[in-house]
Write an enzyme that holds these catalytic residues in place. Structure first.
Site, short mmCIF file in Angstrom:
data_model
loop_
_atom_site.label_atom_id
_atom_site.label_comp_id
_atom_site.label_asym_id
_atom_site.label_seq_id
_atom_site.Cartn_x
_atom_site.Cartn_y
_atom_site.Cartn_z
CG ASP A 168 -35.77 8.53 -3.25
OD1 ASP A 168 -34.87 8.66 -2.63
OD2 ASP A 168 -36.93 9.11 -3.10
CD GLU A 186 -34.87 3.43 2.47
OE1 GLU A 186 -36.23 3.78 2.49
OE2 GLU A 186 -33.88 4.14 2.73
#
Length: 495
Positions: free
Chosen positions: A14, A174
């Site tokens: 991420d 997301e």
């Protein structure tokens, strides 16, 4: 010049990036590990140096008894008016928050909570306003990318949360990030789940709140459906512009253990992919929308050399930057020297979602040789290849009523088995683990002789078997009340 992917190896998922003057800064997820949210810096986008963590105090993050792959989810790192901000989620408590610092090499603030749900929060600043985004549901329960304005000093919402985009139809929308580029507002996102169907999508609009029009050729970047291709799971990206005006995307991906063997255990890593804007204002990414293991580019000067670290030792790593603990450590159980580590065991084991005496470093490549000298008087201590509390391989010295043994123990779900144990006549031994893409082999060296205990397949420590979002840690651990263990001559050498 030619650079290889990933540019940051091992479980650093991420990624979020920002640029300040001529330096790039990168933050990644940390989940149940502490300190939280590792930070890196770079001058050229391909060589990244660890510089610390955002969450270094136990008061900043609740990790007590957090299950593996809980805790700290995807961060966003931003710089505004001389201050760094990092916003993230504690997924276990379902709380979005941010911290800030005026010195990225120093301490960060206490958390400031934001009353908006979802995960993967993002911050965007413009004209004195701070926009906060996450995936989730708005104040009426409508799902998508949700946005509100906040008071950046307090975190209080100044506007209702409302959906600004619902993606392209892929599951698990997301990772929103908002940018203003050449008069347009670009909203980057990820869809498909952080697995083999992962992809980067985006939309653009005339204002920070939209309305947003999806890029007609979405996904802009994905490696889905590339059979026989090592790099998979490409998604969750963040854009950055270099000093030459070129655009890049830092994003996650993972390397499966073989071209046709769809398992991965190193975790999700950081990849770099070039981005190109067209005359119509839409941008493309990568090689026909895919990420390569190697890119040839004239965007990075030829004199730049990609340096790859080939070994980790106690001497060439830093305890507070390269190593990490499981959840919230008891500091009295750890004693550090430049070339030696002393661990004090407790009755908390690696099988518990708790705080065993453990310190780990990420496995960064498939082919490696891990060695360490271990000694103890009682209890158990050694090396663990740790995916989570239910999936780890332990190679250790154990003291029992009959003397000392070296054990190879495999923990795969509900199956916990000591595969082999050999008696040794000393309280110390050299433990050796040889790693290939498909297997680990365990060898103990005693009195100049090597004894092979066995092998174990890497796939049983993979995300496909264990689930979750992490990767294998090379952990040093001690277990048992009264156990005092010493570790020396640690080395993980990569082929």
């Amino acid at each position: 010049m030619r650079f290889n992917n990933p540019v940051v190896k091992g479980m650093y998922p991420d990624p979020s990036v920002c640029k300040v003057k001529d330096t790039y800064y990168l933050a990644c997820s940390s989940f149940q590990y502490f300190p939280g949210v590792p930070l890196f810096e770079s001058k050229d986008l391909i060589n990244w140096k660890p510089i610390g963590h955002c969450l270094t105090r136990q008061s900043q993050i609740q990790l007590d008894k957090v299950n593996s792959s809980g805790g700290v989810f995807a961060p966003t790192l931003r710089y505004h008016n001389g201050r760094f901000y990092m916003t993230t989620t504690n997924d276990t408590t379902r709380q979005n928050f941010y911290v800030w610092t005026d010195d990225i090499y120093g301490e960060w603030s206490d958390p400031i909570n934001v009353d908006q749900g979802g995960i993967d929060p993002d911050l965007y600043f413009e004209d004195g306003k701070a926009y906060f985004m996450s995936n989730g549901a708005d104040d009426h329960g409508r799902g998508g990318i949700v946005q509100c304005q906040i008071d950046i000093e307090t975190g209080c919402k100044l506007t209702p949360s409302r959906v600004i985009w619902q993606g392209t139809g892929g599951r698990y929308l997301e990772a929103p990030h908002l940018y203003k580029i050449n008069g347009w507002y670009y909203l980057l996102a990820a869809e498909g789940g952080t697995e083999y169907g992962h992809m980067v999508t985006y939309a653009r609009g005339p204002s920070p709140g939209g309305p947003f029009e999806a890029y007609p050729l979405n996904p802009v970047l994905t490696n889905r459906n590339l059979g026989g291709y090592e790099i998979q799971g490409v998604g969750h990206g963040d854009l950055v512009q270099d000093n030459g005006g070129n655009w890049w995307m830092l994003h996650l991906g993972f390397r499966q253990i073989g071209r046709w063997f769809a398992y991965h255990h190193l975790g999700r890593e950081v990849f770099l992919t070039p981005v190109t804007f067209g005359e119509n204002g839409w941008f493309t990414a990568g090689d026909n929308g895919t990420t390569l293991s190697c890119f040839e580019t004239d965007r990075i000067p030829e004199e730049v050399v990609q340096n790859e670290k080939k070994s980790d030792t106690f001497e060439n790593t830093e305890w507070d930057k390269d190593w990490c603990y499981l959840r919230l450590p008891r500091s009295g159980n750890y004693s550090f020297e430049r070339n030696r580590l002393t661990l004090k065991g407790t009755e908390i084991s690696l099988d518990q979602a708790d705080t065993p005496t453990f310190i780990g470093i990420r496995q960064r490549d498939f082919n490696a040789v891990i060695t360490c000298d271990v000694s103890l008087e009682s209890g158990e201590a050694g090396i663990t290849l740790y995916m989570d509390e239910n999936h780890h391989y332990d190679f250790a010295i154990r003291k029992d009523e009959n003397g000392y043994k070296v054990i190879e123990r495999l923990n795969i779900g509900d199956i916990k088995s000591i595969e082999k144990a050999v008696d040794i006549h000393h309280s110390c031994a050299s433990l050796i683990i040889r790693s290939t893409p498909n297997a680990y082999s365990f060898v103990v060296q005693v009195d100049g002789k090597e004894i092979h205990l066995g092998t174990a397949q890497t796939k049983y420590l993979s995300s496909e078997v264990a689930g979750g979002f992490t990767g294998v840690m090379i952990g040093l651990y001690a277990y048992g009340e009264g156990c005092l263990a010493e570790f020396s001559n640690f080395k993980c050498e990569y082929a």
